[in-house]
Design an enzyme around this catalytic site. Structure first.
Site, mmCIF file in Angstrom:
data_model
loop_
_atom_site.group_PDB
_atom_site.id
_atom_site.type_symbol
_atom_site.label_atom_id
_atom_site.label_comp_id
_atom_site.label_asym_id
_atom_site.label_seq_id
_atom_site.Cartn_x
_atom_site.Cartn_y
_atom_site.Cartn_z
ATOM 1 N N ARG A 103 0.824 -1.218 0.000
ATOM 2 C CA ARG A 103 0.000 0.000 0.000
ATOM 3 C C ARG A 103 0.856 1.265 0.000
ATOM 4 O O ARG A 103 0.511 2.262 -0.643
ATOM 5 C CB ARG A 103 -0.922 -0.014 1.219
ATOM 6 C CG ARG A 103 -1.912 1.126 1.231
ATOM 7 C CD ARG A 103 -2.965 0.922 2.310
ATOM 8 N NE ARG A 103 -4.018 1.909 2.249
ATOM 9 C CZ ARG A 103 -4.359 2.696 3.270
ATOM 10 N NH1 ARG A 103 -3.725 2.603 4.422
ATOM 11 N NH2 ARG A 103 -5.334 3.559 3.131
ATOM 12 N N HIS A 107 0.416 4.458 -2.435
ATOM 13 C CA HIS A 107 0.210 5.820 -1.941
ATOM 14 C C HIS A 107 1.377 6.737 -2.290
ATOM 15 O O HIS A 107 1.197 7.943 -2.450
ATOM 16 C CB HIS A 107 -0.062 5.805 -0.435
ATOM 17 C CG HIS A 107 -1.436 5.325 -0.098
ATOM 18 N ND1 HIS A 107 -2.134 5.731 1.008
ATOM 19 C CD2 HIS A 107 -2.255 4.464 -0.753
ATOM 20 C CE1 HIS A 107 -3.331 5.145 1.016
ATOM 21 N NE2 HIS A 107 -3.421 4.359 -0.031
ATOM 22 N N ASP A 108 2.579 6.172 -2.417
ATOM 23 C CA ASP A 108 3.698 6.983 -2.880
ATOM 24 C C ASP A 108 3.478 7.386 -4.336
ATOM 25 O O ASP A 108 3.521 8.560 -4.693
ATOM 26 C CB ASP A 108 5.018 6.212 -2.732
ATOM 27 C CG ASP A 108 6.221 7.095 -3.043
ATOM 28 O OD1 ASP A 108 6.125 8.323 -2.864
ATOM 29 O OD2 ASP A 108 7.272 6.551 -3.462
ATOM 30 N N VAL A 111 0.743 10.117 -5.502
ATOM 31 C CA VAL A 111 0.877 11.507 -5.073
ATOM 32 C C VAL A 111 2.302 11.967 -5.388
ATOM 33 O O VAL A 111 3.253 11.463 -4.812
ATOM 34 C CB VAL A 111 0.563 11.651 -3.567
ATOM 35 C CG1 VAL A 111 0.562 13.126 -3.173
ATOM 36 C CG2 VAL A 111 -0.784 11.011 -3.225
ATOM 37 N N ASP A 115 8.198 8.850 -5.763
ATOM 38 C CA ASP A 115 9.389 9.642 -5.438
ATOM 39 C C ASP A 115 9.688 9.661 -3.945
ATOM 40 O O ASP A 115 10.407 10.539 -3.470
ATOM 41 C CB ASP A 115 9.225 11.081 -5.947
ATOM 42 C CG ASP A 115 8.197 11.852 -5.131
ATOM 43 O OD1 ASP A 115 7.369 11.212 -4.430
ATOM 44 O OD2 ASP A 115 8.223 13.098 -5.167
ATOM 45 N N ASN A 137 -3.679 8.427 4.996
ATOM 46 C CA ASN A 137 -2.424 7.865 5.506
ATOM 47 C C ASN A 137 -2.263 7.877 7.011
ATOM 48 O O ASN A 137 -1.652 6.976 7.589
ATOM 49 C CB ASN A 137 -1.245 8.641 4.888
ATOM 50 C CG ASN A 137 -1.170 8.448 3.384
ATOM 51 O OD1 ASN A 137 -1.699 7.471 2.849
ATOM 52 N ND2 ASN A 137 -0.537 9.386 2.697
ATOM 53 N N HIS A 237 -6.624 -5.775 -2.103
ATOM 54 C CA HIS A 237 -7.473 -5.853 -0.909
ATOM 55 C C HIS A 237 -7.769 -7.299 -0.511
ATOM 56 O O HIS A 237 -8.704 -7.559 0.223
ATOM 57 C CB HIS A 237 -8.753 -5.038 -1.097
ATOM 58 C CG HIS A 237 -8.494 -3.563 -1.089
ATOM 59 N ND1 HIS A 237 -9.452 -2.622 -1.361
ATOM 60 C CD2 HIS A 237 -7.354 -2.857 -0.832
ATOM 61 C CE1 HIS A 237 -8.917 -1.404 -1.276
ATOM 62 N NE2 HIS A 237 -7.643 -1.529 -0.967
ATOM 63 N N ASP A 277 -9.796 -9.584 3.850
ATOM 64 C CA ASP A 277 -10.259 -10.813 3.203
ATOM 65 C C ASP A 277 -10.491 -11.846 4.294
ATOM 66 O O ASP A 277 -9.557 -12.340 4.910
ATOM 67 C CB ASP A 277 -9.201 -11.289 2.194
ATOM 68 C CG ASP A 277 -9.551 -12.639 1.571
ATOM 69 O OD1 ASP A 277 -10.638 -13.182 1.875
ATOM 70 O OD2 ASP A 277 -8.729 -13.150 0.782
ATOM 71 N N THR A 280 -8.859 -15.801 2.977
ATOM 72 C CA THR A 280 -7.405 -16.036 3.064
ATOM 73 C C THR A 280 -6.729 -14.697 3.381
ATOM 74 O O THR A 280 -6.146 -14.058 2.505
ATOM 75 C CB THR A 280 -6.855 -16.589 1.725
ATOM 76 O OG1 THR A 280 -7.274 -15.723 0.650
ATOM 77 C CG2 THR A 280 -7.343 -17.993 1.442
HETATM 78 C C1 HEM Z 1 -9.071 1.402 -5.917
HETATM 79 C C2 HEM Z 1 -9.065 2.301 -4.969
HETATM 80 C C3 HEM Z 1 -8.639 2.012 -3.569
HETATM 81 C C4 HEM Z 1 -9.273 2.420 -2.448
HETATM 82 C C5 HEM Z 1 -10.512 3.256 -2.396
HETATM 83 C C6 HEM Z 1 -8.548 1.901 -1.327
HETATM 84 C C7 HEM Z 1 -8.892 2.125 0.001
HETATM 85 C C8 HEM Z 1 -8.294 1.493 1.074
HETATM 86 C C9 HEM Z 1 -8.679 1.666 2.446
HETATM 87 C C10 HEM Z 1 -9.767 2.599 2.946
HETATM 88 C C11 HEM Z 1 -7.928 0.840 3.198
HETATM 89 C C12 HEM Z 1 -7.998 0.656 4.716
HETATM 90 C C13 HEM Z 1 -7.103 1.658 5.428
HETATM 91 C C14 HEM Z 1 -7.385 1.750 6.918
HETATM 92 O O1 HEM Z 1 -8.476 1.402 7.358
HETATM 93 O O2 HEM Z 1 -6.490 2.189 7.679
HETATM 94 C C15 HEM Z 1 -7.053 0.141 2.302
HETATM 95 C C16 HEM Z 1 -6.152 -0.806 2.686
HETATM 96 C C17 HEM Z 1 -5.256 -1.408 1.825
HETATM 97 N N1 HEM Z 1 -5.105 -1.131 0.483
HETATM 98 FE FE1 HEM Z 1 -6.317 -0.005 -0.647
HETATM 99 N N2 HEM Z 1 -7.494 1.186 -1.787
HETATM 100 C C18 HEM Z 1 -7.504 1.224 -3.149
HETATM 101 C C19 HEM Z 1 -6.573 0.670 -3.986
HETATM 102 C C20 HEM Z 1 -5.467 -0.031 -3.567
HETATM 103 C C21 HEM Z 1 -4.365 -0.389 -4.397
HETATM 104 C C22 HEM Z 1 -4.187 0.011 -5.859
HETATM 105 C C23 HEM Z 1 -3.496 -1.084 -3.619
HETATM 106 C C24 HEM Z 1 -2.169 -1.694 -3.970
HETATM 107 C C25 HEM Z 1 -1.852 -2.130 -5.148
HETATM 108 C C26 HEM Z 1 -4.086 -1.178 -2.307
HETATM 109 C C27 HEM Z 1 -3.563 -1.875 -1.257
HETATM 110 C C28 HEM Z 1 -4.096 -1.899 0.014
HETATM 111 C C29 HEM Z 1 -3.589 -2.755 1.065
HETATM 112 C C30 HEM Z 1 -2.504 -3.794 0.925
HETATM 113 C C31 HEM Z 1 -4.315 -2.435 2.214
HETATM 114 C C32 HEM Z 1 -4.108 -3.021 3.619
HETATM 115 C C33 HEM Z 1 -3.020 -2.189 4.284
HETATM 116 C C34 HEM Z 1 -2.588 -2.680 5.640
HETATM 117 O O3 HEM Z 1 -3.031 -3.738 6.081
HETATM 118 O O4 HEM Z 1 -1.763 -1.980 6.261
HETATM 119 N N3 HEM Z 1 -5.264 -0.497 -2.295
HETATM 120 N N4 HEM Z 1 -7.284 0.575 1.030
#
Ligand code: HEM
Ligand SMILES: *[C@@H]1O[C@H](CO)[C@@H](O)[C@H](O)[C@H]1NC(C)=O
Ligand SMILES: *[C@@H]1O[C@H](CO)[C@@H](O)[C@H](O)[C@H]1NC(C)=O
Ligand SMILES: *[C@@H]1O[C@H](CO)[C@@H](O)[C@H](O)[C@H]1NC(C)=O
Ligand SMILES: *[C@@H]1O[C@H](CO)[C@@H](O)[C@H](O)[C@H]1NC(C)=O
Length: 360
Positions: A103, A107-108, A111, A115, A137, A237, A277, A280
């Protein structure tokens, strides 16, 4: 200003909880990161939705190359191994950190390009209200200590050669490999330089959990990524965790058994984290797409992938044909890693000594 915004977001989320979920209409702020009842007004500092409908060409990654740190102008042949060891060690202890690292890369890159701006706590202009403080973040990103450990070991081996931006990219690649048991191997050319600025208010370029399909597609197009890549990358996700505040408004739209379980886990506390998830939780696999179909995903933004025939086709293919998603994910991550890169010759870029601070 965005510090205040982050506080507001938290306060609003805490105080609105159930009222917001019962409201019929709703008002979405900060590009999908804040959901208010239709009577609510977006906080000051939250730019009006959704400005960027601009389609940008796909990123080319000009200036990046494979094995970049094996050549004499940027020689640090141990670099990729050092990152890999640091990631493996951290993920073996806590798979959630691997999710955090993947993630962090997203996020890097979204925005100011890939970089390392997401790592900064102080910038060249003296700004301390950096991306880390932005609503997507703050109290959410994790894995910084893995980047810092890898950077320290690399600086000891070859000072001033390897950028933090490349370390973030390598770490995401390595976390993907470990969490998929070697099934996902993201090609990762390098040569990124580190930026010198970072602003919390720019994190509204990231789509949020309350974004609808149009906003998701627009946010990705604005970075040169297609709707297919958006669907593919959302598959991340399938790992990691999320806070209840981002989905407690939509229990009614979920599979009832999962909704009941999540409701109990959240227990009315919007700050509680749950697995994304349920099937898994620690494996980077295509389970996410089955969950989308089965209404076992957390966010509106996940459920929105069933909202057009094009995205439904992608979701169904990814859910049903083994290996299809993994190959697409490798390519889409490679493209994401090319967004807005600064390379040798770019102005306002450097190789940081410490990843959280600009040099001097
Ligand atoms: C498509 C639009 C996306 C939205 C709206 C979104 C939104 C979010 C949100 C709200 C969370 C939970 C954060 C929290 O509750 O603290 C999350 C977690 C996460 N997202 Fe996304 N995300 C998106 C796309 C992506 C993409 C492109 C990736 C990576 C390729 C990604 C990887 C992750 C991962 C791995 C987590 C879990 C992070 C952790 O456990 O620390 N997400 N995302
Ligand atoms: C690096 O330089 C050395 C000697 O100057 C040379 O033998 C070697 O082939 C070079 N390596 C690369 C990858 O360019
Ligand atoms: C974002 O924040 C920076 C520094 O806090 C400020 O200079 C800039 O004007 C802000 N941009 C917008 C669009 O609000
Ligand atoms: C999608 O979200 C945007 C931004 O919140 C909003 O302007 C638009 O009306 C929404 N579209 C639909 C179809 O709900
Ligand atoms: C799907 O689209 C419809 C109409 O365009 C909209 O009302 C609904 O909220 C959307 N659902 C999601 C999850 O985006």
């Amino acid at each position: 200003m965005a510090n205040k915004l982050a506080v507001l977001v938290t306060l609003l989320a805490l105080s609105l909880g159930p009222a917001a979920s019962q409201g019929q209409g709703s008002n979405i702020c900060f590009n999908g990161w804040l959901r208010l009842p239709s009577s609510g007004t977006c906080p000051r500092g939250s730019r009006p939705d959704f400005r960027t409908r601009q389609r940008v060409p796909a990123p080319t990654g000009e200036g990046l190359s494979f094995g970049y740190y094996n050549n004499n102008n940027s020689y640090c042949p141990q670099a990729e191994r050092i990152v890999k060891d640091a990631v493996k060690k951290a993920v073996d202890q806590n798979p959630g950190i691997g999710a955090g690292l993947i993630r962090l890369f997203f996020h890097d890159c979204f925005v100011r390009g890939c970089d390392g701006s997401v790592l900064l706590t102080a910038t060249a202009s003296g700004n301390s209200d950096t991306e880390r403080e932005g609503p997507p973040n703050k109290d959410s990103l994790r894995g910084f200590e893995v980047i810092d450990a890898a950077k320290a070991a690399i600086e000891a081996a070859c000072p001033g050669i390897v950028s933090c931006a490349d370390i973030v990219a390598f770490a995401a690649r390595d976390a993907s490999s470990v969490l998929s048991n070697g099934r996902v191997n993201v090609p990762t050319p390098a040569g990124r330089l580190d930026g010198r600025e970072s602003f919390a208010n720019e994190t509204d370029q990231l789509p949020g959990p309350f974004s609808n399909l149009t906003a998701l597609e627009d946010s990705f197009w604005a970075k040169g990524l297609s709707p297919d890549e958006m669907v593919t990358l959302s598959g991340a996700h399938t790992i990691g965790h999320a806070k209840c505040q981002f989905f407690s408004s939509r229990f009614a739209d979920m599979d009832p058994t999962l909704a009941a379980k999540l409701k109990a886990q959240c227990n009315g506390n919007d700050g509680t984290f749950v697995d994304q998830d349920d099937v898994t939780p620690n494996v980077l696999d295509s389970q996410y797409y089955k969950n989308v179909i089965d209404k076992k995903v957390l966010f509106d933004s996940d459920a929105a992938l069933t909202n057009s025939t094009d995205t439904v086709t992608q979701v169904t293919d990814n859910a049903n044909s083994a290996g299809a998603w993994e190959r697409k994910f490798e390519k889409a991550m490679e493209s994401m890693g090319k967004i807005g890169v600064k390379v040798r010759g770019s102005s306002g870029a450097e190789i940081r000594k410490v990843c959280s601070r600009v040099n001097n």
